[in-house]
Motif scaffolding. Structure first.
Motif, mmCIF file in Angstrom:
data_model
loop_
_atom_site.group_PDB
_atom_site.id
_atom_site.type_symbol
_atom_site.label_atom_id
_atom_site.label_comp_id
_atom_site.label_asym_id
_atom_site.label_seq_id
_atom_site.Cartn_x
_atom_site.Cartn_y
_atom_site.Cartn_z
ATOM 1 N N ARG A 52 74.331 -114.229 51.753
ATOM 2 C CA ARG A 52 73.439 -115.113 51.430
ATOM 3 C C ARG A 52 72.105 -115.427 51.106
ATOM 4 O O ARG A 52 71.163 -115.705 50.197
ATOM 5 C CB ARG A 52 73.200 -116.700 52.326
ATOM 6 N N LEU A 53 71.148 -113.718 52.001
ATOM 7 C CA LEU A 53 70.011 -113.779 51.863
ATOM 8 C C LEU A 53 69.453 -113.049 49.872
ATOM 9 O O LEU A 53 68.631 -113.595 49.449
ATOM 10 C CB LEU A 53 69.141 -113.412 52.933
ATOM 11 N N SER A 54 70.509 -112.221 50.390
ATOM 12 C CA SER A 54 70.901 -111.514 48.457
ATOM 13 C C SER A 54 70.456 -112.729 47.547
ATOM 14 O O SER A 54 69.765 -112.584 46.682
ATOM 15 C CB SER A 54 70.665 -110.217 48.365
ATOM 16 N N THR A 55 71.026 -113.662 48.316
ATOM 17 C CA THR A 55 71.267 -114.854 46.865
ATOM 18 C C THR A 55 69.887 -115.497 46.848
ATOM 19 O O THR A 55 69.369 -115.698 45.821
ATOM 20 C CB THR A 55 72.507 -116.007 47.233
ATOM 21 N N LEU A 56 69.269 -116.064 48.131
ATOM 22 C CA LEU A 56 68.379 -116.383 48.127
ATOM 23 C C LEU A 56 67.928 -115.957 47.127
ATOM 24 O O LEU A 56 65.996 -117.044 46.809
ATOM 25 C CB LEU A 56 68.108 -117.126 49.186
ATOM 26 N N ALA A 57 66.907 -114.994 47.335
ATOM 27 C CA ALA A 57 65.726 -113.958 46.587
ATOM 28 C C ALA A 57 66.306 -113.414 45.479
ATOM 29 O O ALA A 57 66.831 -114.112 44.893
ATOM 30 C CB ALA A 57 65.406 -112.619 47.579
ATOM 31 N N PRO A 58 64.513 -113.875 45.006
ATOM 32 C CA PRO A 58 64.990 -113.662 43.213
ATOM 33 C C PRO A 58 64.986 -111.954 43.307
ATOM 34 O O PRO A 58 64.813 -111.062 43.933
ATOM 35 C CB PRO A 58 63.094 -114.033 42.835
ATOM 36 N N GLN A 59 65.584 -112.097 42.167
ATOM 37 C CA GLN A 59 65.803 -110.386 41.891
ATOM 38 C C GLN A 59 64.339 -110.345 41.619
ATOM 39 O O GLN A 59 63.443 -110.735 41.022
ATOM 40 C CB GLN A 59 66.862 -110.753 40.338
ATOM 41 N N VAL B 4 69.621 -105.748 51.974
ATOM 42 C CA VAL B 4 69.170 -106.062 53.233
ATOM 43 C C VAL B 4 69.585 -105.020 54.198
ATOM 44 O O VAL B 4 70.402 -103.929 54.069
ATOM 45 C CB VAL B 4 69.612 -107.217 53.207
ATOM 46 N N LEU B 5 69.315 -105.551 55.230
ATOM 47 C CA LEU B 5 68.900 -104.573 56.624
ATOM 48 C C LEU B 5 68.327 -105.423 57.921
ATOM 49 O O LEU B 5 67.035 -106.104 57.912
ATOM 50 C CB LEU B 5 68.127 -103.367 57.102
ATOM 51 N N PHE B 6 68.587 -105.522 58.614
ATOM 52 C CA PHE B 6 68.555 -106.858 59.849
ATOM 53 C C PHE B 6 68.150 -105.668 61.399
ATOM 54 O O PHE B 6 68.157 -104.559 61.395
ATOM 55 C CB PHE B 6 70.010 -107.441 60.447
ATOM 56 N N ARG C 22 64.509 -104.592 47.500
ATOM 57 C CA ARG C 22 65.115 -103.912 46.051
ATOM 58 C C ARG C 22 66.096 -103.460 45.752
ATOM 59 O O ARG C 22 65.865 -102.384 46.851
ATOM 60 C CB ARG C 22 63.469 -103.656 45.106
ATOM 61 N N GLY C 23 67.395 -103.785 44.676
ATOM 62 C CA GLY C 23 68.328 -103.086 45.304
ATOM 63 C C GLY C 23 68.311 -101.827 44.967
ATOM 64 O O GLY C 23 68.976 -100.966 45.389
ATOM 65 N N LEU D 178 65.872 -99.580 45.500
ATOM 66 C CA LEU D 178 65.909 -99.202 46.742
ATOM 67 C C LEU D 178 66.502 -98.811 47.585
ATOM 68 O O LEU D 178 66.261 -97.858 48.517
ATOM 69 C CB LEU D 178 64.253 -99.880 47.301
ATOM 70 N N ASP D 179 67.585 -98.298 47.112
ATOM 71 C CA ASP D 179 69.008 -98.161 47.963
ATOM 72 C C ASP D 179 69.021 -96.018 48.669
ATOM 73 O O ASP D 179 69.922 -96.442 47.652
ATOM 74 C CB ASP D 179 70.110 -98.834 47.523
ATOM 75 N N VAL D 180 67.616 -96.214 48.500
ATOM 76 C CA VAL D 180 67.739 -94.593 48.444
ATOM 77 C C VAL D 180 68.286 -93.242 49.685
ATOM 78 O O VAL D 180 68.089 -92.408 49.647
ATOM 79 C CB VAL D 180 66.681 -94.463 47.526
ATOM 80 N N ALA D 181 68.163 -94.289 50.716
ATOM 81 C CA ALA D 181 68.385 -93.562 52.367
ATOM 82 C C ALA D 181 69.709 -93.488 53.212
ATOM 83 O O ALA D 181 69.112 -93.085 54.084
ATOM 84 C CB ALA D 181 67.046 -94.434 52.738
ATOM 85 N N ALA D 182 70.477 -93.239 51.969
ATOM 86 C CA ALA D 182 72.056 -93.649 52.668
ATOM 87 C C ALA D 182 72.271 -92.026 53.962
ATOM 88 O O ALA D 182 72.774 -92.170 54.180
ATOM 89 C CB ALA D 182 73.031 -92.749 51.875
#
Ligand SMILES: Cc1ncc(COP(=O)(O)O)c(C=O)c1O
Length: 464
Positions: free
Chosen positions: A129-136, A141-143, A320-321, A323-327
């Motif tokens: 939901r949060l990633s839909t609400l946020a603009p591209q 997300v992380l909580f 930003r999608g 930025l998912d670089v820290a797995a």
């Protein structure tokens, strides 16, 4: 947004201002208020609190003790009802909103906790939901169970994504009370005597016309934004610029061009722009994200406080999608990272905001309140400026051109006498953050209380 200032005025030693994030708890006025208003039973509770808790400015010793809260109201243990225009900014939907309470209770009865190696339907639904609400391109997300922790995750992710550790943030800003957050924060009360802070945390002057070191006078002349650009141009290896989109404590609303300049400079240097919207997200400024009031999208945004519906400690980093670089690292790793109860509270809060039209309400009631505040300013010499966006409102008090901190505190205690609570930010700004569910009649009552309190404080000052 901002009423114009009549002349350039300095806040004084801005970064030396110890009455910053909120009103401090050690003042003689505080003690006088307590002596006059609190009965023995409350006194006993406060004394016990004071005996058992570590003391710290801004909280313990406490002002009063609460028994209940509902909607816009707090009830103290002596049965006094207080309109809460403070609420630590957790109460966009008011206290004990039935939809939120029901969702939390349901979750408590089924899955009250989700150990870290598992996910759960509520956590997935909230992330989606949060990633839909946020603009591209904001989409991942992380909580975390608190705003400062989420800021810490954003700082770690910025380091991982850019390979740079330096940050630029603003003097007088607040990003939480942890050591990493006070390193980028700019309030003396938190930084003074704290020992070594994070290296590479550079600070720039905030966009604050009344205290502007660039002497912008009646309105921001954008030198403060250009100075951030100047730092990025000279340092070249800054990982992130971290800014409260609109500074909550004293309601500083930069002009649109401010963020265009900073966004452009960040893009030019590969620096990430991180907005801290922990106290002002979810409708406070009339939109879900405060940055929607500007023509700019950050690389990360941090939400908190009201996300937990006034029930559960919840904060979120939305990045930003790409930025998912820290797995291979731990950014958060918090025990309550995917709290099923917190996520249920957040989902229900978003439902209420949507179903009850709270964004429109925030904008409409905010415009109404600002109009009333402008009238109030006209007949109160203490009021130097009124500012507002949505239901985030500020009344700046000055006397002879100087911050009127004593008077601000007096006004606050007069209002408390009459059942209205709010915070004083940066020493001399009355910060009004009512729940977005407030009725116009209640808002008008609150503004009338402030009007009367200003009259009393002005009369007392004139008589002195
Ligand atoms: C702008 C801002 N950032 C960060 C925080 C820290 O949030 P928390 O108290 O949940 O750690 C706050 C809290 O007041 C805040 O106002």
């Amino acid at each position: 947004m901002n009423d114009s200032l009549s002349s350039p005025r300095k806040r004084g030693a801005a970064s030396g201002n110890l009455a910053a994030e909120g009103d401090v708890n050690l003042s003689p006025l505080r003690r006088a208020w307590e002596a006059e208003h609190l009965h023995e039973s409350t006194r006993k509770l406060l004394d016990a609190d004071s005996r058992h808790y570590l003391h710290q400015s801004l909280s313990t010793p406490c002002l009063n003790a609460l028994a209940a809260c509902e909607g816009i109201w707090l009830t103290d243990v002596e049965g006094r009802r207080i309109m809460d225009f403070h609420g630590n900014n957790v109460h966009q939907v008011g206290y004990r909103h039935p939809h939120v309470i029901e969702a939390v209770k349901r979750q408590l009865d089924t899955l009250p906790f989700s150990p870290r190696r598992y996910t759960n339907a509520m956590a997935v639904a909230l992330a989606e939901r949060l990633s839909t609400l946020a603009p591209q391109p904001l989409s991942k997300v992380l909580f975390a169970p608190g705003g400062a922790l989420a800021i810490g995750m954003a700082l770690k992710l910025a380091r991982a994504a850019t390979g740079r550790h330096k940050t630029v943030s603003l003097w007088d800003s607040f990003h939480g009370a942890s050591l990493d957050a006070i390193s980028i924060g700019g309030e003396a009360l938190f930084r003074r005597d704290a020992g070594p802070l994070l290296p590479g945390t550079e600070h720039a002057p905030p966009c604050d016309p009344a205290a502007c070191v660039f002497h912008c006078g009646s309105a921001c002349n954008l030198r403060c934004a250009e100075y951030i650009e100047y730092i990025l141009d000279h340092e070249e290896d800054v990982g992130a610029v971290v800014i409260e989109t609109i500074r909550c404590t004293d309601v500083q609303i930069p002009p649109p061009e401010y963020y265009r300049i900073i966004r452009r400079a960040c893009d030019r240097h590969g620096t990430l722009l991180i907005f801290d919207e922990i106290p002002i997200c979810l409708g406070r400024t009339g939109s879900i994200f405060a940055f929607e009031n500007y023509d700019v999208v950050p690389d990360m945004v941090v939400l908190g406080k009201g996300l937990g519906g006034g029930v559960f400690p919840m904060a979120a980093l939305i990045a930003r999608g790409d930025l998912d670089v820290a797995a291979d690292r731990a950014l958060g790793h918090y025990t309550h990272e995917k709290s099923s109860v917190g996520c249920a509270a957040a989902m229900a809060t978003l439902d209420v905001i949507e179903n009850d039209g709270l964004l429109e309400r925030s904008r409409a009631l905010g415009a109404h309140a600002l109009e009333r505040l402008r009238e109030i300013k006209r007949h109160h010499p203490l009021v130097a400026e009124v500012r507002g966006i949505g239901l985030l409102l500020g009344i700046e008090l000055r006397r002879d051109g100087r911050p009127a901190a004593q008077e601000a505190e007096r006004v606050m205690y007069h209002c408390l006498d009459r059942g209205l609570s709010f915070k004083v930010g940066q020493g001399n700004v009355l910060n009004l953050s009512p729940p977005l569910i407030i009725q116009q009649r209640e808002l008008d009552d609150a503004l009338a209380i402030i009007d009367a309190a200003l009259s009393e404080v002005e009369a007392a000052s004139a008589a002195r």
